[in-house]
Scaffold this active site. Structure first.
Site, mmCIF file in Angstrom:
data_model
loop_
_atom_site.group_PDB
_atom_site.id
_atom_site.type_symbol
_atom_site.label_atom_id
_atom_site.label_comp_id
_atom_site.label_asym_id
_atom_site.label_seq_id
_atom_site.Cartn_x
_atom_site.Cartn_y
_atom_site.Cartn_z
ATOM 1 N N SER A 1 -69.978 40.499 -54.229
ATOM 2 C CA SER A 1 -70.606 39.211 -54.544
ATOM 3 C C SER A 1 -69.669 38.314 -55.339
ATOM 4 O O SER A 1 -68.943 38.787 -56.232
ATOM 5 C CB SER A 1 -71.863 39.420 -55.396
ATOM 6 O OG SER A 1 -72.838 40.144 -54.702
ATOM 7 N N TYR B 1 -73.333 26.963 -39.603
ATOM 8 C CA TYR B 1 -73.778 26.883 -41.005
ATOM 9 C C TYR B 1 -75.132 26.160 -41.092
ATOM 10 O O TYR B 1 -75.929 26.410 -41.990
ATOM 11 C CB TYR B 1 -72.709 26.221 -41.869
ATOM 12 C CG TYR B 1 -72.785 26.596 -43.331
ATOM 13 C CD1 TYR B 1 -72.748 27.933 -43.744
ATOM 14 C CD2 TYR B 1 -72.907 25.624 -44.314
ATOM 15 C CE1 TYR B 1 -72.823 28.273 -45.082
ATOM 16 C CE2 TYR B 1 -72.973 25.953 -45.654
ATOM 17 C CZ TYR B 1 -72.928 27.279 -46.030
ATOM 18 O OH TYR B 1 -73.000 27.605 -47.365
ATOM 19 N N LYS C 1 -76.819 22.850 -48.895
ATOM 20 C CA LYS C 1 -75.683 22.727 -49.828
ATOM 21 C C LYS C 1 -75.396 21.256 -50.147
ATOM 22 O O LYS C 1 -74.988 20.930 -51.259
ATOM 23 C CB LYS C 1 -74.433 23.398 -49.251
ATOM 24 C CG LYS C 1 -74.510 24.930 -49.162
ATOM 25 C CD LYS C 1 -74.687 25.602 -50.514
ATOM 26 C CE LYS C 1 -74.406 27.095 -50.435
ATOM 27 N NZ LYS C 1 -74.819 27.801 -51.666
ATOM 28 N N ILE D 1 -65.617 33.847 -48.017
ATOM 29 C CA ILE D 1 -65.331 35.191 -48.527
ATOM 30 C C ILE D 1 -66.330 36.146 -47.874
ATOM 31 O O ILE D 1 -67.524 35.821 -47.775
ATOM 32 C CB ILE D 1 -65.534 35.258 -50.062
ATOM 33 C CG1 ILE D 1 -64.646 34.234 -50.783
ATOM 34 C CG2 ILE D 1 -65.275 36.669 -50.578
ATOM 35 C CD1 ILE D 1 -64.913 34.133 -52.280
ATOM 36 N N THR E 1 -68.897 38.394 -47.919
ATOM 37 C CA THR E 1 -69.926 38.979 -48.783
ATOM 38 C C THR E 1 -71.144 39.284 -47.915
ATOM 39 O O THR E 1 -71.166 38.937 -46.735
ATOM 40 C CB THR E 1 -70.357 37.976 -49.867
ATOM 41 O OG1 THR E 1 -70.914 36.828 -49.221
ATOM 42 C CG2 THR E 1 -69.194 37.545 -50.748
HETATM 43 O O1 0WD Z 1 -68.098 32.651 -48.085
HETATM 44 C C1 0WD Z 1 -68.909 32.830 -48.985
HETATM 45 N N1 0WD Z 1 -69.365 34.033 -49.272
HETATM 46 C C2 0WD Z 1 -69.369 31.652 -49.779
HETATM 47 C C3 0WD Z 1 -70.502 31.736 -50.556
HETATM 48 C C4 0WD Z 1 -68.581 30.407 -49.699
HETATM 49 C C5 0WD Z 1 -69.083 29.346 -50.523
HETATM 50 C C6 0WD Z 1 -70.237 29.474 -51.250
HETATM 51 N N2 0WD Z 1 -70.938 30.664 -51.260
HETATM 52 C C7 0WD Z 1 -72.150 30.744 -52.074
HETATM 53 C C8 0WD Z 1 -73.391 31.252 -51.391
HETATM 54 O O2 0WD Z 1 -73.977 30.280 -50.554
HETATM 55 C C9 0WD Z 1 -74.260 31.549 -52.609
HETATM 56 O O3 0WD Z 1 -74.808 30.347 -53.110
HETATM 57 O O4 0WD Z 1 -71.969 31.637 -53.142
HETATM 58 C C10 0WD Z 1 -73.235 32.086 -53.604
HETATM 59 C C11 0WD Z 1 -73.185 33.597 -53.755
HETATM 60 O O5 0WD Z 1 -73.136 34.174 -52.462
HETATM 61 P P1 0WD Z 1 -72.269 35.465 -52.048
HETATM 62 O O6 0WD Z 1 -71.636 36.045 -53.234
HETATM 63 O O7 0WD Z 1 -71.461 35.069 -50.892
HETATM 64 O O8 0WD Z 1 -73.391 36.430 -51.443
HETATM 65 P P2 0WD Z 1 -74.240 37.683 -51.962
HETATM 66 O O9 0WD Z 1 -73.381 38.696 -52.598
HETATM 67 O O10 0WD Z 1 -75.053 38.109 -50.790
HETATM 68 O O11 0WD Z 1 -75.199 37.044 -53.058
HETATM 69 C C12 0WD Z 1 -76.181 36.085 -52.786
HETATM 70 C C13 0WD Z 1 -77.465 36.557 -53.416
HETATM 71 C C14 0WD Z 1 -78.427 37.408 -52.609
HETATM 72 O O12 0WD Z 1 -77.924 38.391 -51.977
HETATM 73 P P3 0WD Z 1 -78.625 38.873 -50.567
HETATM 74 O O13 0WD Z 1 -77.411 39.093 -49.711
HETATM 75 O O14 0WD Z 1 -79.371 40.084 -50.965
HETATM 76 O O15 0WD Z 1 -79.511 37.778 -50.019
HETATM 77 O O16 0WD Z 1 -78.430 35.563 -53.666
HETATM 78 C C15 0WD Z 1 -79.560 36.248 -54.148
HETATM 79 C C16 0WD Z 1 -79.473 37.651 -53.670
HETATM 80 O O17 0WD Z 1 -79.175 38.535 -54.698
HETATM 81 N N3 0WD Z 1 -80.809 35.733 -53.668
HETATM 82 C C17 0WD Z 1 -81.834 35.501 -54.493
HETATM 83 N N4 0WD Z 1 -81.936 35.608 -55.827
HETATM 84 C C18 0WD Z 1 -83.117 35.323 -56.374
HETATM 85 N N5 0WD Z 1 -84.175 34.932 -55.668
HETATM 86 C C19 0WD Z 1 -82.892 35.097 -53.680
HETATM 87 C C20 0WD Z 1 -84.109 34.811 -54.321
HETATM 88 N N6 0WD Z 1 -85.199 34.424 -53.650
HETATM 89 N N7 0WD Z 1 -82.479 35.092 -52.386
HETATM 90 C C21 0WD Z 1 -81.203 35.482 -52.390
#
Ligand code: 0WD
Length: 254
Positions: free
Chosen positions: A19, A155, A162, A191, A193
């Site tokens: 993450s 996307y 976003k 990234i 994830t």
């Molecule tokens: O390429 C990428 N990975 C990018 C991510 C590029 C640019 C931005 N981002 C953003 C994402 O859109 C997000 O806003 O970074 C942020 C973190 O995302 P991440 O690190 O890529 O992804 P991840 O490790 O999956 O964390 C996001 C988490 C969720 O994980 P999962 O995969 O279980 O949905 O957001 C949380 C959850 O832990 N989440 C929530 N938290 C509280 N309440 C909820 C919710 N209802 N839904 C999802």
């Protein structure tokens, strides 16, 4: 380096050690911050507990941002433990995987609302609670992506969410500025994830960025973490309402 010495705050959105929230948590910890974490869903508890331990972080508990009472409960814990906080990291987004492929046109109203609520509105909901505890000013940071600015394949509704999130950063920066609470976003390059795995053709997007970004590489969660340190520390004390690209420069060519 002690940039965060004496600062305490909450990181939301840690799912596992891939993450972006984890990259940020490590950088903040190394700089001397005290960290509290929320996770979403009991399934993640097992994953998050050992990570929290590595950073001596407080695990506040399960917090689903679609549930107002659960956000209140998380901030109540922070108030009891610390009284005051200095920063919040919002690293949360969600959309139905089925709709992160194909046409934006086909987004269902249900998923549109859910995507907007979790990926955009939740920043306002969290900031409102944070305001009460940021009695000596503070810094709030969220994560966004280039798909807010330009149409990126697959996307879809997340790009629309976003864009709204980036606008929210500006409105919140104005609302909270008088209290010296800053609100900024990092627009991270792609990234791999858990969340990214739901996006159609994500591997292709990664490769495309690697070949075309000025720095000819993709970014890591540690790169994002180090940039986050600037926003969450006093180094950026005059910066608010900003969306800052941490993307190997891709946005200047893409
Ligand atoms: O390429 C990428 N990975 C990018 C991510 C590029 C640019 C931005 N981002 C953003 C994402 O859109 C997000 O806003 O970074 C942020 C973190 O995302 P991440 O690190 O890529 O992804 P991840 O490790 O999956 O964390 C996001 C988490 C969720 O994980 P999962 O995969 O279980 O949905 O957001 C949380 C959850 O832990 N989440 C929530 N938290 C509280 N309440 C909820 C919710 N209802 N839904 C999802």
């Amino acid at each position: 380096q002690g940039l965060m010495a004496g600062k305490r705050g909450l990181i939301m959105g840690l799912a596992n050690n891939r993450s972006i929230a984890w990259g940020i948590a490590k950088a903040l910890h190394d700089a001397g911050a005290e960290i509290a974490l929320t996770y979403q869903g009991e399934a993640l508890k097992k994953r998050v507990a050992p990570l929290a331990e590595r950073l001596d972080a407080i695990v506040v508990g399960d917090c689903d941002v679609t549930d107002e009472a659960s956000i209140d409960a998380a901030f109540d814990v922070l108030e009891q433990k610390w009284g005051k906080i200095d920063f919040v990291v919002h690293a949360i987004a969600f959309s139905d995987k089925e709709e992160l492929t194909g046409r934006y046109l086909d987004t269902s109203p249900e998923n549109f609302n859910k995507t907007m609520q979790i990926s955009c509105y939740s920043l306002a909901a969290v900031s409102k609670r944070a305001e009460k505890l940021m009695t000596e000013g503070g810094s709030i940071l969220t994560l966004t992506y280039y798909g807010a600015e330009k149409v990126m394949p697959n996307y879809n509704v997340m790009g629309v969410a976003k864009a709204a999130l980036e606008a929210s950063v500006k409105y919140l920066a104005v609302d909270l500025g008088p209290q010296k609470i800053r609100v900024n976003a990092i627009s991270a390059g792609p990234i791999k994830t858990l969340a990214a795995a739901g996006i159609g053709d994500f591997r292709y997007i990664l490769k495309w960025n690697e070949y075309n970004a000025p720095l000819r590489e993709t970014v890591s969660i540690d790169d994002v973490g180090n940039s986050a340190l600037y926003f969450l520390s006093n180094l950026s004390r005059s910066v608010t309402g900003e969306t800052h690209h941490v993307d190997s420069g891709y946005h200047v060519v893409g």
